[in-house]
Design a protein around this motif. Structure first.
Motif, PDB file in Angstrom:
ATOM      1  N   ASP A   1      65.948 -87.345 -57.372  1.00  0.00           N
ATOM      2  CA  ASP A   1      66.714 -87.517 -58.456  1.00  0.00           C
ATOM      3  C   ASP A   1      66.741 -86.032 -59.358  1.00  0.00           C
ATOM      4  N   SER A   2      65.362 -85.562 -59.467  1.00  0.00           N
ATOM      5  CA  SER A   2      65.462 -84.276 -60.185  1.00  0.00           C
ATOM      6  C   SER A   2      66.123 -83.206 -59.619  1.00  0.00           C
TER       7      SER A   2
ATOM      8  N   LYS B   1      68.682 -83.335 -57.478  1.00  0.00           N
ATOM      9  CA  LYS B   1      70.155 -83.673 -57.358  1.00  0.00           C
ATOM     10  C   LYS B   1      70.599 -83.204 -58.927  1.00  0.00           C
ATOM     11  N   TYR B   2      69.930 -83.757 -60.083  1.00  0.00           N
ATOM     12  CA  TYR B   2      70.198 -83.574 -61.275  1.00  0.00           C
ATOM     13  C   TYR B   2      70.323 -81.873 -61.602  1.00  0.00           C
TER      14      TYR B   2
ATOM     15  N   ASN C   1      73.448 -80.364 -59.678  1.00  0.00           N
ATOM     16  CA  ASN C   1      74.684 -80.982 -60.480  1.00  0.00           C
ATOM     17  C   ASN C   1      74.968 -80.087 -61.566  1.00  0.00           C
ATOM     18  N   LEU C   2      73.941 -79.423 -62.201  1.00  0.00           N
ATOM     19  CA  LEU C   2      74.109 -78.423 -63.390  1.00  0.00           C
ATOM     20  C   LEU C   2      74.285 -76.999 -62.938  1.00  0.00           C
TER      21      LEU C   2
END
Length: 124
Positions: free
Chosen positions: A91-92, A94-95, A98-99
């Motif tokens: 999740d980290s 991917k986050y 995405n930024l």
């Protein structure tokens, strides 16, 4: 494994001490046999009212005191808090991707090798 345990231990210690409890921290290098021997020794000494561990103990019998396991693997013999480091890493990364970030690092030590492997897989 280990990159976030010091933070968790500090939070647990502070929470328990704020409520008048005492805390002793033992290091067992994420070795299940060492963990079991340590827990058995603590139980025999009668030195505690409960145990919180980041491993699943392999004890011959379930002790009379409560044992709470914070682990990535579901445990049926003990109270368990399920903590999935791999999902957190996924999740980290991917986050951050995405930024728009592409140079993402992980700080760890020898006990974080499996987490580091997962981290590298998610960067690809």
């Amino acid at each position: 494994h280990g990159f976030h345990y010091s933070t968790r231990i500090t939070c647990l210690k502070n929470h328990i001490e704020e409520r008048g409890g005492n805390v002793a921290v033992y290091i067992y290098d994420f070795n299940r046999e060492k963990c079991a021997k340590l827990i058995e020794s603590i139980i025999v000494q009668g030195a505690t009212d409960g145990i919180i561990t980041f491993s699943t103990p392999t004890l011959a019998t379930k002790p009379d005191i409560p044992i709470m396991c914070i682990t990535q693997n579901p445990v049926s013999n003990y109270d368990t808090i399920f903590s999935n480091s791999y999902e957190i890493i996924s999740d980290s990364v991917k986050y951050l991707k995405n930024l728009g970030h592409s140079e993402i690092g992980l700080i760890g030590e020898t006990n974080t090798t499996t987490v580091f492997d997962e981290f590298q897989n998610k960067l690809l």
